[in-house]
Structure formats: C-alpha cells, structure tokens
Design a protein around this motif. Structure first.
Motif, PDB file in Angstrom:
ATOM      1  N   THR A  21       0.838  -1.190   0.000  1.00 51.80           N
ATOM      2  CA  THR A  21       0.000   0.000   0.000  1.00 51.80           C
ATOM      3  C   THR A  21       0.880   1.250   0.000  1.00 51.80           C
ATOM      4  O   THR A  21       2.084   1.185   0.231  1.00 51.80           O
ATOM      5  CB  THR A  21      -0.916   0.025   1.230  1.00 51.80           C
ATOM      6  N   ASP A  22       0.258   2.396  -0.221  1.00 53.35           N
ATOM      7  CA  ASP A  22       1.004   3.654  -0.184  1.00 53.35           C
ATOM      8  C   ASP A  22       1.602   3.899   1.196  1.00 53.35           C
ATOM      9  O   ASP A  22       2.714   4.417   1.316  1.00 53.35           O
ATOM     10  CB  ASP A  22       0.101   4.813  -0.586  1.00 53.35           C
ATOM     11  N   ALA A  23       0.871   3.532   2.238  1.00 51.15           N
ATOM     12  CA  ALA A  23       1.375   3.712   3.603  1.00 51.15           C
ATOM     13  C   ALA A  23       2.604   2.838   3.847  1.00 51.15           C
ATOM     14  O   ALA A  23       3.572   3.277   4.489  1.00 51.15           O
ATOM     15  CB  ALA A  23       0.283   3.389   4.618  1.00 51.15           C
ATOM     16  N   GLU A  24       2.589   1.614   3.349  1.00 54.51           N
ATOM     17  CA  GLU A  24       3.741   0.728   3.513  1.00 54.51           C
ATOM     18  C   GLU A  24       4.944   1.249   2.739  1.00 54.51           C
ATOM     19  O   GLU A  24       6.078   1.224   3.242  1.00 54.51           O
ATOM     20  CB  GLU A  24       3.383  -0.684   3.050  1.00 54.51           C
ATOM     21  N   ALA A  27       6.399   4.120   4.677  1.00 54.05           N
ATOM     22  CA  ALA A  27       7.161   3.645   5.834  1.00 54.05           C
ATOM     23  C   ALA A  27       8.539   3.151   5.406  1.00 54.05           C
ATOM     24  O   ALA A  27       9.548   3.425   6.079  1.00 54.05           O
ATOM     25  CB  ALA A  27       6.393   2.543   6.553  1.00 54.05           C
ATOM     26  N   ILE A  28       8.602   2.451   4.290  1.00 52.82           N
ATOM     27  CA  ILE A  28       9.890   1.989   3.773  1.00 52.82           C
ATOM     28  C   ILE A  28      10.757   3.178   3.396  1.00 52.82           C
ATOM     29  O   ILE A  28      11.958   3.206   3.685  1.00 52.82           O
ATOM     30  CB  ILE A  28       9.678   1.050   2.568  1.00 52.82           C
ATOM     31  N   GLU A  29      10.165   4.174   2.776  1.00 52.01           N
ATOM     32  CA  GLU A  29      10.907   5.366   2.378  1.00 52.01           C
ATOM     33  C   GLU A  29      11.476   6.095   3.592  1.00 52.01           C
ATOM     34  O   GLU A  29      12.604   6.588   3.558  1.00 52.01           O
ATOM     35  CB  GLU A  29       9.997   6.298   1.573  1.00 52.01           C
TER      36      GLU A  29
END
Length: 89
Positions: A21-24, A27-29
């Motif tokens: 997802t965009d949220a995941e 978070a990785i970024e």
C-alpha cells in the motif's frame, strides 16, 4: 488415484492485489536511511571477514556504526515529533 491440487494461497501469493500500500511504501521510504546505513556497516564488516582488520578497516567500521546509530536516532526523533491520535498529552 490422488489428485494433485494447488494451494490457493501459494498460487495467489503474488497477485496484483497483494502489492504494498502507499502507507507501507511511505514507511519503507522513511526507514531507507537506516537501511542504507546498515548495509554500509555490513559491507565494512564483510570486508574484514577473511583477514585481520587494519586500522583503516577499524575506522571504516566505527564510522559506519556511528552513521547507523545516527540514522536510527533520526528516525526515532522524527517519529517522536509526530502527533499521537487520541489527544494524549
């Protein structure tokens, strides 16, 4: 005779709807500086696996440890500055 049947989870494990997802991805970024610093530290340690570390190797490992620690501190401080939902003070 036994029939060979595929397991549905294994077949659909890499389906299009299983993308991050965009949220995941966000978070990785945010964690990317920590990840890169850890990779740099591992690289410095791997270099010394098959030989006795020189003074330059020791300095490289120390610098990489400091960068990894600084990246972790920056990530924690960035997370601490975020507002907590629920109105907690």
């Amino acid at each position: 005779m036994d029939h060979i049947v595929t397991v549905q989870d294994a077949v659909t494990a890499f389906a299009d709807f299983m993308e991050p997802t965009d949220a995941e991805l966000e978070a990785i970024e945010q964690e990317m500086p920590v990840i890169l610093a850890d990779v740099e530290l591992l690289d410095a340690q791997i270099i010394t696996l098959d030989r006795v570390p020189t003074e330059l190797d020791n300095r490289r490992i120390r610098r990489a440890r400091r960068r990894a620690l600084a990246a972790r501190v920056a990530l924690v401080n960035r997370g601490a500055g975020a507002s907590v939902p629920g109105g907690a003070a």
